[in-house]
Structure formats: structure tokens, C-alpha cells
Scaffold this motif. Structure first.
Motif, PDB file in Angstrom:
ATOM      1  N   THR A   1       0.830  -1.204   0.000  1.00  0.00           N
ATOM      2  CA  THR A   1       0.000   0.000   0.000  1.00  0.00           C
ATOM      3  C   THR A   1       0.866   1.256   0.000  1.00  0.00           C
ATOM      4  N   THR A   2       1.896   1.278   0.815  1.00  0.00           N
ATOM      5  CA  THR A   2       2.791   2.439   0.894  1.00  0.00           C
ATOM      6  C   THR A   2       3.544   2.644  -0.419  1.00  0.00           C
TER       7      THR A   2
ATOM      8  N   GLU B   1       1.896   4.273  -3.597  1.00  0.00           N
ATOM      9  CA  GLU B   1       1.727   5.730  -3.609  1.00  0.00           C
ATOM     10  C   GLU B   1       2.976   6.484  -4.074  1.00  0.00           C
TER      11      GLU B   1
END
Length: 77
Positions: free
Chosen positions: A20-21, A24
Motif C-alpha cells: 500500500t505504501t 503511492e
């Protein structure tokens, strides 16, 4: 444009958070949890090989929970 797959090993239980990190981060086009010897596979792109290297070393490898990365540049044969 240079494309690469980045194979990532994470600490136990951190794969989803790492994916998820990383998703981005500018230059990352895809980040997915997988099973097997690696926990996350990332597809990334950059204008040059040097820029790709900076993306991996400065941005991706600094994400908390990563224990090891293997960068595989895509070649067009």
C-alpha cells in the motif's frame, strides 16, 4: 522509458502495508502482494536507469518493513 519489476521481501505480517505504501510512490505503476519467496512485486518506470536506481534506493528501500529487494529491469529483445 525504463521499466522494471522490483521483488520485495518483507518482515512477517508487513506485506500488505508495504504494498500500500509503495503504490503511492511516484514512478510505481503497480504494487501487489504475492505468495512465494517474495512478498510484494512492484512494477516501476523511470526516464533513465539512473533515475530508476534512485527510485529504488531512495524511495522504495526506505519503506518500513522491507528486508530485501531485487530489481529486474525489463529488456526488449
Amino acid at each position: 522509458m525504463v521499466h522494471a519489476y522490483i521483488l520485495i521481501q518483507t518482515e512477517v505480517g508487513k506485506a500488505a502495508q508495504v504494498a500500500t505504501t509503495i503504490a503511492e510512490i511516484a514512478g510505481v505503476t503497480r504494487a501487489e502482494d504475492v505468495t512465494g519467496p517474495y512478498d510484494v512485486i512492484v512494477r516501476a518506470e523511470a526516464e533513465t536507469v539512473d533515475e530508476l536506481g534512485r527510485l529504488v534506493v531512495a524511495r522504495v528501500q526506505s519503506v518500513d518493513g522491507i528486508t530485501r529487494t531485487l530489481t529486474c529491469p525489463v529488456v526488449n529483445l
